[in-house]
Design an enzyme around this catalytic site. Structure first.
Site, PDB file in Angstrom:
ATOM      1  N   VAL A   1       0.808  -1.232   0.000  1.00 34.69           N
ATOM      2  CA  VAL A   1       0.000   0.000   0.000  1.00 34.69           C
ATOM      3  C   VAL A   1       0.839   1.279   0.000  1.00 34.69           C
ATOM      4  O   VAL A   1       0.301   2.359  -0.209  1.00 34.69           O
ATOM      5  CB  VAL A   1      -0.983   0.055   1.187  1.00 34.69           C
ATOM      6  CG1 VAL A   1      -1.995  -1.078   1.118  1.00 34.69           C
ATOM      7  CG2 VAL A   1      -0.251   0.072   2.528  1.00 34.69           C
TER       8      VAL A   1
ATOM      9  N   TYR B   1       4.824   6.057  14.857  1.00 31.38           N
ATOM     10  CA  TYR B   1       3.460   5.484  14.807  1.00 31.38           C
ATOM     11  C   TYR B   1       2.422   6.523  15.227  1.00 31.38           C
ATOM     12  O   TYR B   1       1.406   6.733  14.555  1.00 31.38           O
ATOM     13  CB  TYR B   1       3.423   4.264  15.728  1.00 31.38           C
ATOM     14  CG  TYR B   1       2.131   3.473  15.712  1.00 31.38           C
ATOM     15  CD1 TYR B   1       1.928   2.459  14.773  1.00 31.38           C
ATOM     16  CD2 TYR B   1       1.129   3.704  16.648  1.00 31.38           C
ATOM     17  CE1 TYR B   1       0.759   1.702  14.768  1.00 31.38           C
ATOM     18  CE2 TYR B   1      -0.042   2.957  16.647  1.00 31.38           C
ATOM     19  CZ  TYR B   1      -0.215   1.955  15.710  1.00 31.38           C
ATOM     20  OH  TYR B   1      -1.383   1.213  15.716  1.00 31.38           O
TER      21      TYR B   1
HETATM   22  P1  NAD Z   1      -1.488  -7.004  12.014  1.00 28.10           P
HETATM   23  O1  NAD Z   1       0.001  -6.946  12.042  1.00 28.10           O
HETATM   24  O2  NAD Z   1      -2.130  -8.337  12.184  1.00 28.10           O
HETATM   25  O3  NAD Z   1      -2.071  -6.387  10.674  1.00 28.10           O
HETATM   26  C1  NAD Z   1      -1.418  -5.471   9.880  1.00 28.10           C
HETATM   27  C2  NAD Z   1      -1.576  -5.970   8.448  1.00 28.10           C
HETATM   28  O4  NAD Z   1      -1.051  -4.993   7.541  1.00 28.10           O
HETATM   29  C3  NAD Z   1      -0.811  -7.271   8.205  1.00 28.10           C
HETATM   30  O5  NAD Z   1      -1.659  -8.192   7.544  1.00 28.10           O
HETATM   31  C4  NAD Z   1       0.343  -6.842   7.304  1.00 28.10           C
HETATM   32  O6  NAD Z   1       0.760  -7.852   6.410  1.00 28.10           O
HETATM   33  C5  NAD Z   1      -0.327  -5.697   6.547  1.00 28.10           C
HETATM   34  N1  NAD Z   1       0.659  -4.799   5.941  1.00 28.10           N
HETATM   35  C6  NAD Z   1       1.754  -4.238   6.535  1.00 28.10           C
HETATM   36  N2  NAD Z   1       2.411  -3.474   5.654  1.00 28.10           N
HETATM   37  C7  NAD Z   1       1.717  -3.540   4.483  1.00 28.10           C
HETATM   38  C8  NAD Z   1       1.888  -2.956   3.210  1.00 28.10           C
HETATM   39  N3  NAD Z   1       2.939  -2.161   2.955  1.00 28.10           N
HETATM   40  N4  NAD Z   1       0.970  -3.236   2.241  1.00 28.10           N
HETATM   41  C9  NAD Z   1      -0.079  -4.047   2.482  1.00 28.10           C
HETATM   42  N5  NAD Z   1      -0.294  -4.628   3.688  1.00 28.10           N
HETATM   43  C10 NAD Z   1       0.595  -4.381   4.658  1.00 28.10           C
HETATM   44  O7  NAD Z   1      -1.953  -5.986  13.128  1.00 28.10           O
HETATM   45  P2  NAD Z   1      -3.407  -5.362  13.421  1.00 28.10           P
HETATM   46  O8  NAD Z   1      -3.444  -5.118  14.855  1.00 28.10           O
HETATM   47  O9  NAD Z   1      -4.485  -6.177  12.800  1.00 28.10           O
HETATM   48  O10 NAD Z   1      -3.289  -3.943  12.696  1.00 28.10           O
HETATM   49  C11 NAD Z   1      -4.237  -3.472  11.746  1.00 28.10           C
HETATM   50  C12 NAD Z   1      -4.392  -1.967  11.884  1.00 28.10           C
HETATM   51  O11 NAD Z   1      -4.973  -1.683  13.157  1.00 28.10           O
HETATM   52  C13 NAD Z   1      -3.069  -1.197  11.827  1.00 28.10           C
HETATM   53  O12 NAD Z   1      -3.252   0.002  11.083  1.00 28.10           O
HETATM   54  C14 NAD Z   1      -2.808  -0.859  13.293  1.00 28.10           C
HETATM   55  O13 NAD Z   1      -2.038   0.310  13.442  1.00 28.10           O
HETATM   56  C15 NAD Z   1      -4.229  -0.667  13.776  1.00 28.10           C
HETATM   57  N6  NAD Z   1      -4.373  -0.747  15.241  1.00 28.10           N
HETATM   58  C16 NAD Z   1      -4.160  -1.921  15.894  1.00 28.10           C
HETATM   59  C17 NAD Z   1      -4.330  -1.949  17.272  1.00 28.10           C
HETATM   60  C18 NAD Z   1      -4.137  -3.209  18.085  1.00 28.10           C
HETATM   61  O14 NAD Z   1      -4.188  -3.105  19.315  1.00 28.10           O
HETATM   62  N7  NAD Z   1      -3.930  -4.357  17.492  1.00 28.10           N
HETATM   63  C19 NAD Z   1      -4.705  -0.803  17.959  1.00 28.10           C
HETATM   64  C20 NAD Z   1      -4.903   0.368  17.254  1.00 28.10           C
HETATM   65  C21 NAD Z   1      -4.748   0.381  15.875  1.00 28.10           C
END
Ligand code: NAD
Length: 271
Positions: A70, A169
């Site tokens: 992305v 972040y």
């Molecule tokens: P995760 O690591 O399981 O998911 C992140 C996903 O993004 C992975 O599938 C990864 O392969 C994909 N990804 C990373 N770089 C990429 C790229 N360049 N192109 C395409 N895909 C890419 O973690 P998650 O917790 O499911 O995170 C998802 C979103 O939620 C993120 O934006 C994260 O910042 C946000 N978030 C998560 C939490 C939490 O507590 N888990 C809290 C707040 C926000």
């Protein structure tokens, strides 16, 4: 119950970036359960994306997997072209792909800074810009949705809460907050709804060190008034609602799904 109640996203098409795992995978599954056909985007984990597609198809839904980084402009444009080729149109775009590269600011390398900004902020811009270009060309079809298109950014409580040791972040997520509001203001008159979801601590791989093991979990729970860690479906339910016409008047806002994490829990006993 008729289909518009049980499947409020029936016949709509969705793209969820970074949906081969975690929150994105749960959103992809939930949107499909609500009737949408889904493009499961991944960067490198084709097998995991295929698993998500298989689980959607096993429940009677429609999905396909598409690889694209992305943060790469032409890859994102290719991803949208693939969605249009497969689906004809897109109705819902969820920008979710995110990474962490943590370091104290003094030690943070430019590479760590750029990696996070490129994926977590520029990646959201690129996905949203392509979504906008597509939505602007599409006719509103009231049988599908009252909006021409819906964009949902997965932000974080760190769009609001500062985070020492994670400045890249937090800066990206703070940027997403203003991207959400500025873009929503710019495109609302074209009936394109832009909103964000700010998850708190959700049990996924990205934050495993924060919840794995009883010590880490009890430390984490001190930050969460509702006293439980979030699960991916907590966020997925919110995304399905925001994407639906039930949220048709919700424009340019961030929905916090965080068990109260942004409520200054340290003040619960009077500060
Ligand atoms: P995760 O690591 O399981 O998911 C992140 C996903 O993004 C992975 O599938 C990864 O392969 C994909 N990804 C990373 N770089 C990429 C790229 N360049 N192109 C395409 N895909 C890419 O973690 P998650 O917790 O499911 O995170 C998802 C979103 O939620 C993120 O934006 C994260 O910042 C946000 N978030 C998560 C939490 C939490 O507590 N888990 C809290 C707040 C926000």
């Amino acid at each position: 119950m008729n289909d518009s109640h049980s499947k409020p996203l029936k016949d709509q098409n969705a793209l969820v970036t970074g949906s081969s795992s975690g929150i994105g995978a749960a959103i992809a599954r939930k949107l499909a359960q609500h009737g949408a056909a889904v493009c499961v985007n991944y960067r490198s984990s084709a097998d995991c994306a295929d698993d998500v597609v298989r689980s959607i198809v096993a429940e009677g839904g429609h999905a396909f997997a598409a690889g694209a980084d992305v943060s790469d402009e032409s890859a994102v444009q290719g991803l949208f072209s693939e969605c249009v080729a497969r689906f004809g149109r897109l109705d819902i775009v969820v920008a979710n792909a995110g990474i962490q590269r943590d370091a104290p600011l003094e030690q943070m390398t430019l590479e760590q800074w750029r990696a996070v900004i490129d994926v977590n902020l520029t990646g959201y811009f690129l996905s949203a810009r392509e979504a906008l270009r597509l939505f602007a060309k599409q006719e509103i079809n009231p049988a599908l949705s009252r909006a021409a298109g819906k964009i949902i950014f997965i932000s974080s409580v760190h769009e609001l809460i500062p985070w020492a040791g994670h400045a890249n972040y937090a800066a990206a997520k703070g940027g997403i907050m203003q991207l959400t509001k500025s873009m929503a203001q710019e495109v609302a008159s074209r009936r394109i709804r832009v909103n964000a979801i700010a998850p708190g601590a959700i049990r996924t791989d990205i934050n495993r060190q924060a919840w794995e093991g009883p010590d880490a979990l009890s430390k984490l729970l001190k930050l969460i008034p509702y006293n439980r860690i979030g699960e991916v479906d907590d966020v997925a339910e919110a995304a399905a609602w925001l994407a639906s016409d039930a949220a048709d008047y919700v424009v340019g806002t961030t929905l916090f799904v965080d068990g109260g994490m942004v409520l200054y829990p340290g003040f619960a006993s009077g500060g």
